[in-house]
Design an enzyme around this catalytic site. Structure first.
Site: not given
Ligand code: PGA
Length: 253
Positions: A170, A98
């Site tokens: 992401e 992540h």
């Molecule tokens: P968020 O986070 O939906 O709060 O933007 C997503 C993530 O980091 O997995």
């Protein structure tokens, strides 16, 4: 190769909740689980202290995953959490790389070992997070960052056989910012992921994957990602902390 038949909605609780609040949220989701349709997989990622007790309250409709894992086997590694322990509490998925872990905990260096450890020593499915910073995006580097992150992540497990993985795209600038990716840009990234994975895993039977999107997904915007070809789910941070919003997203994606 890209099995999109069943979608997956992942709630990443990060370190947003303490132990007591994590259990309260898990129980709230479970008490409403009769309202959860079976069409999509639902996955919760509590923090490491809560995960054992959350595992005891979940039912079959809700899957359990962890936010990270040690790259090492059991041994003298103070502060780490082993794959062995996660197997014992019936963890189905493990998040790896992540961006918050890459940024604050130097995770970049260990991602390939973590993926290799999971593939070699368990049947747990890793969820590999990839994505570019705002600066990289502005400099037109998104697709090369994606390629680089994928190559590095699989550098120690090119020869795996019959494994499953989820790739979570992401963009770092989208996480927690209220900004989401443009669908055209998302589609370009999906094509890139498919291209790079087929290069890395020339024998396509070796890897079955799904791609999910994450970054500021909420009740108001999640529908935008629903019919995007190649998108098989969502990774949700902030909006997964509200049981009723989360369940609505699960049921309507
Ligand atoms: P968020 O986070 O939906 O709060 O933007 C997503 C993530 O980091 O997995």
């Amino acid at each position: 190769m890209n099995n999109v038949s069943q979608k997956i909605i992942i709630g990443n609780w990060k370190m947003s909740l303490d132990y007591k609040k994590s259990l309260i949220l898990a129980k709230k989701i479970i008490s409403n689980s009769s309202k959860i349709s079976k069409k999509n997989e639902v996955l919760l990622l509590p923090d490491f202290l809560s995960i054992g007790d959350v595992s005891k309250v979940l039912n079959k409709k809700i899957l359990l995953g962890s936010q990270d894992v040690s790259p090492f086997s059991l041994g003298a590694y103070t502060g780490e959490v082993s794959l062995e322990s996660l197997k014992q509490i019936s963890c189905s998925y493990i998040l790896v790389g992540h961006s918050e872990r890459r940024q604050f905990f130097n995770d970049d260096l260990m991602i390939a070992d973590k993926i290799n450890n999971i593939f070699k020593n368990s049947s747990i499915t890793p969820i590999l997070c990839i994505g570019e910073t705002l600066e990289q995006k502005k400099n037109g580097l998104t697709l090369s960052v994606i390629e680089d992150q994928l190559k590095k992540a699989f550098s120690k497990s090119k020869n795996i056989s019959s494994k499953k993985i989820i790739i979570a795209y992401e963009p770092i600038w989208a996480i927690g910012s209220g900004r989401i990716v443009l669908i055209d840009d998302l589609q370009a990234v999906i094509k890139q992921i498919e291209k790079v994975l087929s290069k890395i895993f020339k024998n396509k039977k070796n890897l079955e994957y799904k791609i999910v999107y994450g970054g500021s997904v909420n009740l108001k915007n999640f529908q935008q990602f629903k019919n995007v070809p190649g998108v098989s789910g969502l990774l949700i941070g902030g909006a997964s902390l509200n049981a009723s919003d989360f369940i609505k997203i699960v049921n309507n994606f």
